[in-house]
Design a protein around this motif. Structure first.
Motif, PDB file in Angstrom:
ATOM      1  N   LYS A 106       0.839  -1.204   0.000  1.00  0.00           N
ATOM      2  CA  LYS A 106       0.000   0.000   0.000  1.00  0.00           C
ATOM      3  C   LYS A 106       0.875   1.255   0.000  1.00  0.00           C
ATOM      4  O   LYS A 106       0.605   2.219  -0.736  1.00  0.00           O
ATOM      5  CB  LYS A 106      -0.913  -0.009   1.235  1.00  0.00           C
ATOM      6  CG  LYS A 106      -1.790   1.208   1.339  1.00  0.00           C
ATOM      7  CD  LYS A 106      -2.724   1.082   2.525  1.00  0.00           C
ATOM      8  CE  LYS A 106      -3.579   2.319   2.662  1.00  0.00           C
ATOM      9  NZ  LYS A 106      -4.467   2.237   3.811  1.00  0.00           N
ATOM     10  N   LEU A 139      -0.587   6.233   7.159  1.00  0.00           N
ATOM     11  CA  LEU A 139      -1.816   5.618   6.642  1.00  0.00           C
ATOM     12  C   LEU A 139      -1.594   4.193   6.138  1.00  0.00           C
ATOM     13  O   LEU A 139      -2.550   3.470   5.903  1.00  0.00           O
ATOM     14  CB  LEU A 139      -2.389   6.472   5.510  1.00  0.00           C
ATOM     15  CG  LEU A 139      -3.125   7.716   5.978  1.00  0.00           C
ATOM     16  CD1 LEU A 139      -3.417   8.634   4.803  1.00  0.00           C
ATOM     17  CD2 LEU A 139      -4.430   7.334   6.671  1.00  0.00           C
ATOM     18  N   SER A 140      -0.349   3.800   5.961  1.00  0.00           N
ATOM     19  CA  SER A 140      -0.070   2.443   5.484  1.00  0.00           C
ATOM     20  C   SER A 140      -0.020   1.431   6.624  1.00  0.00           C
ATOM     21  O   SER A 140       0.209   0.254   6.395  1.00  0.00           O
ATOM     22  CB  SER A 140       1.248   2.405   4.703  1.00  0.00           C
ATOM     23  OG  SER A 140       1.134   3.209   3.560  1.00  0.00           O
ATOM     24  N   ARG A 142      -2.046  -0.758   9.382  1.00  0.00           N
ATOM     25  CA  ARG A 142      -3.424  -1.241   9.534  1.00  0.00           C
ATOM     26  C   ARG A 142      -3.853  -1.003  10.979  1.00  0.00           C
ATOM     27  O   ARG A 142      -4.071  -1.948  11.733  1.00  0.00           O
ATOM     28  CB  ARG A 142      -3.500  -2.734   9.180  1.00  0.00           C
ATOM     29  CG  ARG A 142      -3.240  -3.018   7.718  1.00  0.00           C
ATOM     30  CD  ARG A 142      -3.567  -4.465   7.379  1.00  0.00           C
ATOM     31  NE  ARG A 142      -2.835  -4.882   6.203  1.00  0.00           N
ATOM     32  CZ  ARG A 142      -1.647  -5.483   6.234  1.00  0.00           C
ATOM     33  NH1 ARG A 142      -1.084  -5.770   7.385  1.00  0.00           N
ATOM     34  NH2 ARG A 142      -1.027  -5.812   5.115  1.00  0.00           N
ATOM     35  N   PHE A 146      -6.217   6.302  14.096  1.00  0.00           N
ATOM     36  CA  PHE A 146      -5.228   7.178  13.461  1.00  0.00           C
ATOM     37  C   PHE A 146      -5.342   8.558  14.092  1.00  0.00           C
ATOM     38  O   PHE A 146      -6.452   9.099  14.207  1.00  0.00           O
ATOM     39  CB  PHE A 146      -5.494   7.307  11.958  1.00  0.00           C
ATOM     40  CG  PHE A 146      -5.230   6.033  11.181  1.00  0.00           C
ATOM     41  CD1 PHE A 146      -3.986   5.791  10.629  1.00  0.00           C
ATOM     42  CD2 PHE A 146      -6.228   5.086  11.021  1.00  0.00           C
ATOM     43  CE1 PHE A 146      -3.736   4.621   9.918  1.00  0.00           C
ATOM     44  CE2 PHE A 146      -5.993   3.916  10.318  1.00  0.00           C
ATOM     45  CZ  PHE A 146      -4.739   3.680   9.763  1.00  0.00           C
ATOM     46  N   GLU A 170      -9.841   5.272   5.023  1.00  0.00           N
ATOM     47  CA  GLU A 170      -9.399   4.413   6.130  1.00  0.00           C
ATOM     48  C   GLU A 170     -10.552   4.153   7.083  1.00  0.00           C
ATOM     49  O   GLU A 170     -10.701   3.076   7.635  1.00  0.00           O
ATOM     50  CB  GLU A 170      -8.271   5.081   6.925  1.00  0.00           C
ATOM     51  CG  GLU A 170      -6.973   5.140   6.206  1.00  0.00           C
ATOM     52  CD  GLU A 170      -6.540   3.787   5.696  1.00  0.00           C
ATOM     53  OE1 GLU A 170      -6.598   2.811   6.453  1.00  0.00           O
ATOM     54  OE2 GLU A 170      -6.155   3.715   4.523  1.00  0.00           O
ATOM     55  N   CYS A 171     -11.356   5.197   7.266  1.00  0.00           N
ATOM     56  CA  CYS A 171     -12.443   5.097   8.217  1.00  0.00           C
ATOM     57  C   CYS A 171     -13.460   4.057   7.782  1.00  0.00           C
ATOM     58  O   CYS A 171     -14.093   3.407   8.593  1.00  0.00           O
ATOM     59  CB  CYS A 171     -13.091   6.466   8.352  1.00  0.00           C
ATOM     60  SG  CYS A 171     -13.743   6.734   9.960  1.00  0.00           S
ATOM     61  N   ASP A 173     -12.785   1.362   6.621  1.00  0.00           N
ATOM     62  CA  ASP A 173     -12.280   0.062   7.073  1.00  0.00           C
ATOM     63  C   ASP A 173     -12.402  -0.068   8.587  1.00  0.00           C
ATOM     64  O   ASP A 173     -11.660  -0.803   9.225  1.00  0.00           O
ATOM     65  CB  ASP A 173     -10.810  -0.109   6.663  1.00  0.00           C
ATOM     66  CG  ASP A 173     -10.689  -0.311   5.169  1.00  0.00           C
ATOM     67  OD1 ASP A 173     -11.697  -0.706   4.559  1.00  0.00           O
ATOM     68  OD2 ASP A 173      -9.608  -0.058   4.626  1.00  0.00           O
ATOM     69  N   ALA A 175     -11.695   2.078  10.983  1.00  0.00           N
ATOM     70  CA  ALA A 175     -10.746   2.770  11.851  1.00  0.00           C
ATOM     71  C   ALA A 175     -11.392   4.060  12.369  1.00  0.00           C
ATOM     72  O   ALA A 175     -12.329   4.584  11.770  1.00  0.00           O
ATOM     73  CB  ALA A 175      -9.483   3.093  11.090  1.00  0.00           C
TER      74      ALA A 175
END
Ligand SMILES: Nc1ncnc2c1ncn2[C@@H]1O[C@H](COP(=O)(O)OP(=O)(O)OP(=O)(O)O)[C@@H](O)[C@H]1O
Length: 227
Positions: A106, A139-140, A142, A146, A170-171, A173, A175
Protein backbone atom coordinates in the motif's frame (compact mmCIF):
# COMPACT_ATOMS: atom_id res chain seq x y z
CA UNK A 1 -13.08 3.80 21.15
CA UNK A 2 -11.60 6.61 23.27
CA UNK A 3 -12.85 7.23 26.78
CA UNK A 4 -11.63 10.28 28.68
CA UNK A 5 -12.82 11.10 32.17
CA UNK A 6 -11.96 14.18 34.16
CA UNK A 7 -8.63 14.69 32.42
CA UNK A 8 -6.48 17.59 33.56
CA UNK A 9 -2.93 18.45 32.63
CA UNK A 10 -0.81 21.12 34.27
CA UNK A 11 2.49 22.49 33.04
CA UNK A 12 3.74 23.91 36.31
CA UNK A 13 0.89 26.17 37.44
CA UNK A 14 -0.48 26.52 33.91
CA UNK A 15 -3.56 24.41 33.18
CA UNK A 16 -3.46 23.02 29.61
CA UNK A 17 -6.40 20.60 30.00
CA UNK A 18 -9.10 21.32 32.54
CA UNK A 19 -11.46 18.46 33.50
CA UNK A 20 -11.98 17.02 30.02
CA UNK A 21 -14.70 14.40 29.51
CA UNK A 22 -15.06 12.75 26.10
CA UNK A 23 -16.49 9.48 24.80
CA UNK A 24 -15.34 9.13 21.20
CA UNK A 25 -17.19 6.50 19.14
CA UNK A 26 -15.62 3.84 16.95
CA UNK A 27 -15.13 4.10 13.18
CA UNK A 28 -15.79 7.82 12.93
CA UNK A 29 -13.77 10.77 11.71
CA UNK A 30 -13.44 13.39 14.41
CA UNK A 31 -12.04 16.89 14.09
CA UNK A 32 -10.24 18.33 17.10
CA UNK A 33 -10.71 22.04 16.54
CA UNK A 34 -9.67 25.03 18.58
CA UNK A 35 -7.50 28.15 18.64
CA UNK A 36 -3.77 28.24 19.34
CA UNK A 37 -2.95 27.06 22.82
CA UNK A 38 -6.36 25.38 23.31
CA UNK A 39 -4.81 22.06 24.40
CA UNK A 40 -5.12 19.98 21.21
CA UNK A 41 -1.50 18.80 21.05
CA UNK A 42 -1.47 18.17 24.79
CA UNK A 43 -4.52 15.92 24.44
CA UNK A 44 -2.95 14.09 21.49
CA UNK A 45 0.33 13.62 23.36
CA UNK A 46 -1.58 12.02 26.24
CA UNK A 47 -3.51 9.72 23.87
CA UNK A 48 -0.28 8.61 22.18
CA UNK A 49 1.54 8.00 25.45
CA UNK A 50 4.05 10.80 24.95
CA UNK A 51 2.84 12.66 28.03
CA UNK A 52 2.37 10.55 31.12
CA UNK A 53 2.05 13.01 33.93
CA UNK A 54 -1.67 13.94 34.04
CA UNK A 55 -4.77 13.55 36.19
CA UNK A 56 -7.87 11.59 35.17
CA UNK A 57 -8.66 8.43 33.23
CA UNK A 58 -7.86 7.83 29.58
CA UNK A 59 -8.58 4.56 27.78
CA UNK A 60 -8.43 3.45 24.16
CA UNK A 61 -10.40 0.34 23.27
CA UNK A 62 -10.74 -0.21 27.01
CA UNK A 63 -6.97 -0.33 27.59
CA UNK A 64 -5.16 2.27 29.68
CA UNK A 65 -2.57 4.14 27.60
CA UNK A 66 0.43 1.85 27.17
CA UNK A 67 1.80 -0.93 24.99
CA UNK A 68 -1.62 -2.26 23.96
CA UNK A 69 -2.93 1.15 22.88
CA UNK A 70 0.30 1.96 21.00
CA UNK A 71 -0.11 -1.25 18.98
CA UNK A 72 -3.44 -0.12 17.58
CA UNK A 73 -2.70 3.60 17.24
CA UNK A 74 -0.97 5.14 14.24
CA UNK A 75 0.29 8.61 15.02
CA UNK A 76 1.92 11.10 12.72
CA UNK A 77 4.99 12.34 14.57
CA UNK A 78 6.63 15.67 13.80
CA UNK A 79 9.33 15.88 11.17
CA UNK A 80 12.23 15.88 13.63
CA UNK A 81 11.57 12.20 14.38
CA UNK A 82 12.65 11.09 10.89
CA UNK A 83 16.21 10.20 9.82
CA UNK A 84 16.94 13.20 7.63
CA UNK A 85 19.34 11.37 5.28
CA UNK A 86 16.86 8.57 4.46
CA UNK A 87 15.24 8.39 1.05
CA UNK A 88 11.58 7.41 0.62
CA UNK A 89 12.16 3.68 0.11
CA UNK A 90 14.44 3.55 3.16
CA UNK A 91 11.65 5.21 5.16
CA UNK A 92 9.29 2.47 4.01
CA UNK A 93 11.75 -0.18 5.13
CA UNK A 94 12.13 1.54 8.48
CA UNK A 95 8.37 1.47 9.00
CA UNK A 96 8.20 -2.16 7.85
CA UNK A 97 10.86 -3.14 10.39
CA UNK A 98 9.24 -1.13 13.15
CA UNK A 99 5.51 -1.79 12.74
CA UNK A 100 4.16 -5.31 12.26
CA UNK A 101 0.92 -3.86 10.83
CA UNK A 102 2.71 -1.89 8.08
CA UNK A 103 1.32 -2.57 4.59
CA UNK A 104 4.40 -2.19 2.37
CA UNK A 105 2.50 -2.69 -0.89
CA UNK A 106 0.00 0.00 0.00
CA UNK A 107 2.84 2.39 0.87
CA UNK A 108 4.49 1.73 -2.52
CA UNK A 109 1.21 2.49 -4.29
CA UNK A 110 0.77 5.71 -2.32
CA UNK A 111 4.36 6.78 -3.06
CA UNK A 112 3.51 6.50 -6.72
CA UNK A 113 0.10 8.17 -6.38
CA UNK A 114 1.56 11.18 -4.58
CA UNK A 115 4.62 11.25 -6.85
CA UNK A 116 7.10 11.32 -4.00
CA UNK A 117 10.67 11.67 -5.36
CA UNK A 118 12.63 8.51 -4.62
CA UNK A 119 16.16 9.82 -5.03
CA UNK A 120 16.16 12.76 -2.65
CA UNK A 121 16.86 12.38 1.08
CA UNK A 122 14.08 13.42 3.44
CA UNK A 123 15.81 16.69 4.35
CA UNK A 124 15.84 17.79 0.67
CA UNK A 125 12.10 17.33 0.13
CA UNK A 126 9.77 20.34 0.15
CA UNK A 127 7.66 20.89 3.28
CA UNK A 128 4.48 19.67 1.59
CA UNK A 129 6.21 16.60 0.14
CA UNK A 130 7.61 15.73 3.56
CA UNK A 131 4.08 15.97 4.97
CA UNK A 132 2.69 13.74 2.22
CA UNK A 133 5.41 11.12 2.81
CA UNK A 134 4.81 11.12 6.56
CA UNK A 135 1.07 10.83 6.01
CA UNK A 136 1.30 7.95 3.60
CA UNK A 137 3.65 6.09 5.96
CA UNK A 138 1.17 6.56 8.80
CA UNK A 139 -1.82 5.62 6.64
CA UNK A 140 -0.07 2.44 5.48
CA UNK A 141 -0.38 0.97 8.95
CA UNK A 142 -3.42 -1.24 9.53
CA UNK A 143 -4.23 0.63 12.72
CA UNK A 144 -7.59 0.93 14.46
CA UNK A 145 -6.98 4.52 15.54
CA UNK A 146 -5.23 7.18 13.46
CA UNK A 147 -4.22 10.43 15.12
CA UNK A 148 -3.08 13.40 13.06
CA UNK A 149 -1.85 16.64 14.59
CA UNK A 150 -2.04 19.42 11.98
CA UNK A 151 -1.16 17.18 9.01
CA UNK A 152 -2.15 19.51 6.16
CA UNK A 153 -0.47 22.85 6.80
CA UNK A 154 2.14 22.67 4.04
CA UNK A 155 0.14 20.74 1.47
CA UNK A 156 -1.36 22.51 -1.56
CA UNK A 157 -5.19 22.66 -1.71
CA UNK A 158 -5.65 19.97 -4.39
CA UNK A 159 -3.38 17.48 -2.62
CA UNK A 160 -5.12 18.42 0.63
CA UNK A 161 -8.47 17.18 -0.65
CA UNK A 162 -6.83 14.03 -2.02
CA UNK A 163 -5.20 13.35 1.34
CA UNK A 164 -8.46 13.97 3.18
CA UNK A 165 -10.23 11.53 0.85
CA UNK A 166 -7.51 9.00 1.59
CA UNK A 167 -7.87 9.53 5.32
CA UNK A 168 -11.64 9.06 5.08
CA UNK A 169 -11.21 5.84 3.08
CA UNK A 170 -9.40 4.41 6.13
CA UNK A 171 -12.44 5.10 8.22
CA UNK A 172 -14.53 2.90 5.96
CA UNK A 173 -12.28 0.06 7.07
CA UNK A 174 -13.58 0.64 10.59
CA UNK A 175 -10.75 2.77 11.85
CA UNK A 176 -11.29 5.83 14.02
CA UNK A 177 -9.62 9.05 12.95
CA UNK A 178 -8.81 11.99 15.19
CA UNK A 179 -7.63 14.97 13.21
CA UNK A 180 -6.42 18.19 14.78
CA UNK A 181 -6.41 21.11 12.38
CA UNK A 182 -7.03 24.82 11.94
CA UNK A 183 -8.28 24.23 8.39
CA UNK A 184 -11.96 24.02 9.37
CA UNK A 185 -13.18 24.93 5.89
CA UNK A 186 -11.12 22.19 4.22
CA UNK A 187 -12.17 19.42 6.58
CA UNK A 188 -15.82 20.26 7.21
CA UNK A 189 -17.18 17.92 4.55
CA UNK A 190 -14.93 15.07 5.69
CA UNK A 191 -15.74 14.92 9.38
CA UNK A 192 -18.47 13.00 11.22
CA UNK A 193 -17.94 14.73 14.55
CA UNK A 194 -16.30 17.93 15.78
CA UNK A 195 -14.73 18.64 19.14
CA UNK A 196 -14.40 22.35 19.95
CA UNK A 197 -11.77 22.98 22.59
CA UNK A 198 -10.70 26.24 24.16
CA UNK A 199 -8.44 27.01 27.12
CA UNK A 200 -8.25 23.33 28.00
CA UNK A 201 -12.02 22.80 28.12
CA UNK A 202 -14.37 21.02 25.74
CA UNK A 203 -16.78 23.69 24.53
CA UNK A 204 -18.79 21.35 22.27
CA UNK A 205 -18.70 17.79 20.96
CA UNK A 206 -21.35 17.13 18.35
CA UNK A 207 -22.09 15.60 14.98
CA UNK A 208 -20.95 17.85 12.14
CA UNK A 209 -24.32 17.32 10.42
CA UNK A 210 -26.08 18.71 13.51
CA UNK A 211 -23.75 21.71 13.74
CA UNK A 212 -24.15 22.43 10.03
CA UNK A 213 -27.93 22.16 10.38
CA UNK A 214 -27.93 24.61 13.27
CA UNK A 215 -25.31 27.11 12.06
CA UNK A 216 -25.23 26.63 8.27
CA UNK A 217 -21.60 25.51 8.21
CA UNK A 218 -19.02 24.03 10.54
CA UNK A 219 -16.93 27.16 10.16
CA UNK A 220 -19.80 29.35 11.37
CA UNK A 221 -20.42 26.99 14.31
CA UNK A 222 -16.70 27.12 15.13
CA UNK A 223 -16.75 30.92 15.15
CA UNK A 224 -19.92 31.07 17.27
CA UNK A 225 -18.65 28.62 19.87
CA UNK A 226 -15.08 29.83 20.04
CA UNK A 227 -15.40 33.60 19.65
N1 LIG B 1 5.98 21.83 27.44
C1 LIG B 1 5.20 22.83 27.84
N2 LIG B 1 5.51 23.57 28.90
C2 LIG B 1 4.72 24.57 29.35
N3 LIG B 1 3.55 24.88 28.77
C3 LIG B 1 3.17 24.19 27.70
C4 LIG B 1 3.97 23.12 27.17
N4 LIG B 1 3.34 22.61 26.09
C5 LIG B 1 2.20 23.32 25.93
N5 LIG B 1 2.10 24.26 26.90
C6 LIG B 1 0.98 25.21 27.07
O1 LIG B 1 -0.23 24.47 27.19
C7 LIG B 1 -1.28 25.09 26.47
C8 LIG B 1 -1.84 24.11 25.43
O2 LIG B 1 -0.83 23.91 24.45
P1 LIG B 1 -1.07 22.94 23.21
O3 LIG B 1 0.23 22.85 22.49
O4 LIG B 1 -1.68 21.69 23.70
O5 LIG B 1 -2.14 23.79 22.36
P2 LIG B 1 -2.66 23.57 20.88
O6 LIG B 1 -4.15 23.65 20.94
O7 LIG B 1 -2.08 22.35 20.30
O8 LIG B 1 -2.10 24.87 20.16
P3 LIG B 1 -1.68 25.12 18.61
O9 LIG B 1 -2.96 25.16 17.82
O10 LIG B 1 -1.03 26.47 18.67
O11 LIG B 1 -0.73 24.04 18.21
C9 LIG B 1 -0.69 26.36 25.88
O12 LIG B 1 -0.99 27.44 26.75
C10 LIG B 1 0.80 26.09 25.85
O13 LIG B 1 1.54 27.28 25.98
Amino acid sequence: MISIENLSKFYGHHVALNGVHLQIPNAQTIGLLGPNGAGKTTLIKILTGMLKNYQGQVRIDNYPIGIETKKITAYLPDQDCYPQSYKALQMLQLYKDFFSDFDHQKALELLDRFQIPLKQPFKALSKGTKEKLQLLLTLSRRARLFIFDEPLGGVDPIARQEILDLIIAECQDNATILLSTHLVLDVQDHLDWAIFIKQGKIIAFDRVATLKGEYGSLERAYKEYLK
